[in-house]
Design a protein around this motif. Structure first.
Motif, PDB file in Angstrom:
ATOM      1  N   PHE A 219       0.850  -1.189   0.000  1.00  0.00           N
ATOM      2  CA  PHE A 219       0.000   0.000   0.000  1.00  0.00           C
ATOM      3  C   PHE A 219       0.882   1.233   0.000  1.00  0.00           C
ATOM      4  O   PHE A 219       1.775   1.371   0.840  1.00  0.00           O
ATOM      5  CB  PHE A 219      -0.918   0.008   1.215  1.00  0.00           C
ATOM      6  N   LYS A 220       0.650   2.127  -0.945  1.00  0.00           N
ATOM      7  CA  LYS A 220       1.431   3.361  -1.022  1.00  0.00           C
ATOM      8  C   LYS A 220       0.528   4.526  -0.635  1.00  0.00           C
ATOM      9  O   LYS A 220      -0.483   4.761  -1.282  1.00  0.00           O
ATOM     10  CB  LYS A 220       1.976   3.552  -2.431  1.00  0.00           C
ATOM     11  N   PRO A 221       0.864   5.260   0.411  1.00  0.00           N
ATOM     12  CA  PRO A 221       0.046   6.407   0.779  1.00  0.00           C
ATOM     13  C   PRO A 221       0.096   7.494  -0.288  1.00  0.00           C
ATOM     14  O   PRO A 221       1.071   7.599  -1.043  1.00  0.00           O
ATOM     15  CB  PRO A 221       0.638   6.899   2.088  1.00  0.00           C
ATOM     16  N   HIS A 222      -0.942   8.289  -0.346  1.00  0.00           N
ATOM     17  CA  HIS A 222      -1.057   9.355  -1.333  1.00  0.00           C
ATOM     18  C   HIS A 222      -0.131  10.502  -0.931  1.00  0.00           C
ATOM     19  O   HIS A 222      -0.345  11.160   0.095  1.00  0.00           O
ATOM     20  CB  HIS A 222      -2.509   9.834  -1.387  1.00  0.00           C
ATOM     21  N   THR A 223       0.919  10.747  -1.710  1.00  0.00           N
ATOM     22  CA  THR A 223       1.932  11.725  -1.318  1.00  0.00           C
ATOM     23  C   THR A 223       1.369  13.138  -1.311  1.00  0.00           C
ATOM     24  O   THR A 223       1.782  13.968  -0.493  1.00  0.00           O
ATOM     25  CB  THR A 223       3.145  11.653  -2.246  1.00  0.00           C
ATOM     26  N   GLY A 224       0.427  13.439  -2.195  1.00  0.00           N
ATOM     27  CA  GLY A 224      -0.168  14.777  -2.218  1.00  0.00           C
ATOM     28  C   GLY A 224      -0.963  15.072  -0.969  1.00  0.00           C
ATOM     29  O   GLY A 224      -0.935  16.191  -0.454  1.00  0.00           O
ATOM     30  N   THR A 225      -1.662  14.072  -0.458  1.00  0.00           N
ATOM     31  CA  THR A 225      -2.420  14.268   0.777  1.00  0.00           C
ATOM     32  C   THR A 225      -1.478  14.479   1.951  1.00  0.00           C
ATOM     33  O   THR A 225      -1.753  15.288   2.836  1.00  0.00           O
ATOM     34  CB  THR A 225      -3.322  13.049   1.042  1.00  0.00           C
TER      35      THR A 225
ATOM     36  N   ARG B 206     -11.801   9.117   4.721  1.00  0.00           N
ATOM     37  CA  ARG B 206     -11.153   9.159   3.406  1.00  0.00           C
ATOM     38  C   ARG B 206      -9.721   9.661   3.517  1.00  0.00           C
ATOM     39  O   ARG B 206      -8.808   9.111   2.889  1.00  0.00           O
ATOM     40  CB  ARG B 206     -11.969  10.064   2.487  1.00  0.00           C
ATOM     41  N   VAL B 207      -9.489  10.683   4.333  1.00  0.00           N
ATOM     42  CA  VAL B 207      -8.139  11.230   4.494  1.00  0.00           C
ATOM     43  C   VAL B 207      -7.230  10.206   5.168  1.00  0.00           C
ATOM     44  O   VAL B 207      -6.073  10.036   4.774  1.00  0.00           O
ATOM     45  CB  VAL B 207      -8.192  12.549   5.283  1.00  0.00           C
ATOM     46  N   LYS B 208      -7.752   9.508   6.177  1.00  0.00           N
ATOM     47  CA  LYS B 208      -6.944   8.481   6.850  1.00  0.00           C
ATOM     48  C   LYS B 208      -6.564   7.374   5.890  1.00  0.00           C
ATOM     49  O   LYS B 208      -5.453   6.840   5.937  1.00  0.00           O
ATOM     50  CB  LYS B 208      -7.702   7.920   8.039  1.00  0.00           C
ATOM     51  N   LYS B 209      -7.485   6.998   5.001  1.00  0.00           N
ATOM     52  CA  LYS B 209      -7.181   5.947   4.017  1.00  0.00           C
ATOM     53  C   LYS B 209      -6.085   6.417   3.081  1.00  0.00           C
ATOM     54  O   LYS B 209      -5.162   5.662   2.738  1.00  0.00           O
ATOM     55  CB  LYS B 209      -8.436   5.586   3.240  1.00  0.00           C
ATOM     56  N   LEU B 210      -6.152   7.675   2.645  1.00  0.00           N
ATOM     57  CA  LEU B 210      -5.123   8.209   1.755  1.00  0.00           C
ATOM     58  C   LEU B 210      -3.767   8.305   2.440  1.00  0.00           C
ATOM     59  O   LEU B 210      -2.727   8.117   1.811  1.00  0.00           O
ATOM     60  CB  LEU B 210      -5.540   9.585   1.236  1.00  0.00           C
ATOM     61  N   LEU B 211      -3.779   8.576   3.749  1.00  0.00           N
ATOM     62  CA  LEU B 211      -2.525   8.673   4.485  1.00  0.00           C
ATOM     63  C   LEU B 211      -1.974   7.304   4.856  1.00  0.00           C
ATOM     64  O   LEU B 211      -0.833   7.191   5.295  1.00  0.00           O
ATOM     65  CB  LEU B 211      -2.730   9.485   5.755  1.00  0.00           C
ATOM     66  N   GLY B 212      -2.776   6.256   4.731  1.00  0.00           N
ATOM     67  CA  GLY B 212      -2.326   4.927   5.089  1.00  0.00           C
ATOM     68  C   GLY B 212      -2.411   4.656   6.561  1.00  0.00           C
ATOM     69  O   GLY B 212      -1.623   3.893   7.119  1.00  0.00           O
TER      70      GLY B 212
END
Length: 64
Positions: A4-10, A57-63
């Protein structure tokens, strides 16, 4: 199973505090500031806590 790669922009836009809250900067203070009153631009300074509806949603993007 891929990693799983976290969303770097977020990760650049939000920050997790020590108590676990997710904070973000207010929007609208990047450009076209000449047309906005100083009252409006002062109101856009600082950080705010991410809305409760957006936290999953933000937590999912941050991993997290």
């Amino acid at each position: 199973m891929p990693k799983f790669k976290p969303h770097t922009g977020t990760g650049k836009r939000v920050k997790v505090t020590g108590s676990g809250k997710i904070v973000r900067e207010k929007t609208g203070k990047r450009h076209l500031l000449e047309g906005k009153s100083s009252h409006v631009t002062r109101r856009m300074t600082g950080t705010v806590v991410v809305d409760k509806a957006d936290i999953p949603r933000v937590k999912k993007l941050l991993g997290r």
